[in-house]
Scaffold this active site. Structure first.
Site, short mmCIF file in Angstrom:
data_model
loop_
_atom_site.label_atom_id
_atom_site.label_comp_id
_atom_site.label_asym_id
_atom_site.label_seq_id
_atom_site.Cartn_x
_atom_site.Cartn_y
_atom_site.Cartn_z
N GLN A 293 0.85 -1.20 0.00
CA GLN A 293 0.00 0.00 0.00
C GLN A 293 0.89 1.24 0.00
O GLN A 293 0.40 2.36 -0.11
CB GLN A 293 -0.88 0.01 1.25
CG GLN A 293 -1.84 -1.16 1.34
CD GLN A 293 -2.43 -1.29 2.75
OE1 GLN A 293 -3.43 -0.67 3.08
NE2 GLN A 293 -1.81 -2.09 3.57
N VAL B 157 3.66 4.05 -1.13
CA VAL B 157 3.96 4.72 -2.40
C VAL B 157 5.43 5.15 -2.46
O VAL B 157 5.85 5.83 -3.38
CB VAL B 157 3.03 5.96 -2.58
CG1 VAL B 157 1.56 5.53 -2.68
CG2 VAL B 157 3.22 6.99 -1.46
N ASP B 158 6.21 4.74 -1.44
CA ASP B 158 7.55 5.30 -1.27
C ASP B 158 8.65 4.67 -2.12
O ASP B 158 9.76 5.22 -2.24
CB ASP B 158 7.96 5.29 0.22
CG ASP B 158 7.92 3.91 0.88
OD1 ASP B 158 8.14 2.91 0.17
OD2 ASP B 158 7.67 3.85 2.09
N HIS C 51 -1.53 1.29 -4.29
CA HIS C 51 -1.90 2.69 -4.12
C HIS C 51 -1.02 3.63 -4.96
O HIS C 51 -0.94 4.82 -4.69
CB HIS C 51 -1.83 3.09 -2.63
CG HIS C 51 -2.92 2.48 -1.81
ND1 HIS C 51 -2.96 2.51 -0.43
CD2 HIS C 51 -4.06 1.83 -2.17
CE1 HIS C 51 -4.04 1.89 0.01
NE2 HIS C 51 -4.73 1.46 -1.03
N CYS D 268 -4.19 14.59 -20.60
CA CYS D 268 -3.98 13.50 -21.58
C CYS D 268 -3.71 12.16 -20.88
O CYS D 268 -3.58 11.14 -21.53
CB CYS D 268 -2.85 13.85 -22.55
SG CYS D 268 -1.20 13.79 -21.83
N CYS E 174 2.69 18.50 -17.62
CA CYS E 174 2.91 17.52 -18.67
C CYS E 174 3.47 18.26 -19.89
O CYS E 174 3.32 19.48 -20.01
CB CYS E 174 1.57 16.88 -19.03
SG CYS E 174 1.62 15.72 -20.40
N CYS F 98 2.19 18.31 -22.62
CA CYS F 98 1.04 18.88 -23.35
C CYS F 98 0.62 20.22 -22.72
O CYS F 98 -0.26 20.90 -23.23
CB CYS F 98 -0.14 17.90 -23.37
SG CYS F 98 -1.08 17.82 -21.83
N THR G 276 0.56 -2.92 8.71
CA THR G 276 -0.65 -2.22 8.25
C THR G 276 -1.75 -2.33 9.30
O THR G 276 -1.90 -3.37 9.94
CB THR G 276 -1.15 -2.76 6.89
OG1 THR G 276 -2.36 -2.06 6.54
CG2 THR G 276 -1.41 -4.25 6.87
#
Ligand code: OAD
Length: 244
Positions: free
Chosen positions: A99, A101-102, A117, A128, A145, A147, A185
């Site tokens: 879970q 994100v590191d 996650h 986009c 981005c 774009c 967790t």
């Protein structure tokens, strides 16, 4: 007793899957979410981790993510991350569902990692939907981005679905394993915590590693109470004594 039993289950397992949460990175100096000094004790998720918060104030949300990116960039994987990478090297079939994100699992040498996650090191275009990796710290805010549109962090926010392919791989790895490790967790955030219900139905052994009892402790086969950085290497002692 529980430790000996857990070691034997891991040693005998043909397939091991793991679910990790913020607790595994705590000893690397990354704050968890719900402990006494956790992020959700200092900040409101609805201000920082929802699509609505980003639409209201992208700069505020980005400042928070940029601060976390900077914290993580200075952190090192700990012995808990390293022990899981070692289990992967030894097991014939291994999946690490995180879970977090590191990116610390990958930095510790884990390969088969499913980031349910998302990743704080990914950016995604709000227009986009192009996604790319960017490890710049600090970022020039708000990042854009090519774009021209604003980019958002490549993470899952409250109210959003999990990345489909990653999630279905996580479900498959959960149902196919003989031993399921649940590490660091609180197991209160769904659908990720639902993997523990799924594995219970499959009949695999469930081993929990946490500094405290959690919502699922009464429904696992064994809970090892202690920091992941100490308990995971202990869990491996036996397994590591086998010839490579
Ligand atoms: P939590 O902060 O909810 O739980 C952290 C768990 O780690 C607690 O059960 C602690 O007891 C345990 N813990 C703390 N230090 C530990 C250590 N050194 N060793 C082992 N265990 C330790 O974090 P998560 O369960 O990861 O989602 O939270 C799940 C999700 O909620 C996160 O991915 C994030 C958050 O909101 C999103 O942002 C979508």
């Amino acid at each position: 007793m529980c430790l000996e039993q857990a070691r034997a289950w891991i040693k005998q397992a043909a397939s091991v899957s793991v679910l990790t949460g913020a607790g595994i990175s705590a000893e690397s100096g990354i704050p968890t979410f719900r402990d006494a000094a956790g992020l959700w004790k200092q900040f409101r998720p609805e201000d920082l981790a929802t699509p609505q918060a980003f639409a209201r104030n992208p700069n505020l949300v980005w400042e928070w993510y940029d601060w976390r990116r900077s914290l993580i960039s200075q952190a090192q994987p700990n012995t808990g991350h390293l022990a899981l990478a070692e289990i992967e090297r030894r097991a014939s079939c291994f999946t690490l569902i995180t879970q977090n994100v590191d990116g610390l699992h990958q930095r510790a040498g884990s390969h088969n990692v499913l980031e349910v996650h998302g990743s704080i090191w990914k950016l995604r275009c709000t227009k986009c939907h192009r996604e790319w990796k960017d490890q710049t710290v600090p970022l020039k805010l708000p990042p854009r981005c090519e774009c021209g549109a604003i980019a958002r962090p490549g993470v899952v926010w409250f109210g959003e679905g999990l990345p489909k392919g990653v999630w279905s791989s996580a479900e498959k790895a959960t149902m196919a394993c003989d031993v399921f490790l649940v590490v660091g967790t609180s197991a209160v955030v769904y659908p990720a915590a639902g993997l523990i219900d799924l594995v219970r139905e499959s009949g695999a052994r469930i081993i929990e590693v946490n500094t405290a009892k959690t919502a699922v402790s009464d429904n696992v086969d064994c809970t090892l109470i202690g920091p992941a950085g100490e308990m995971l290497p202990k869990l491996l002692n036996h397994v590591l004594s086998r010839p490579a």
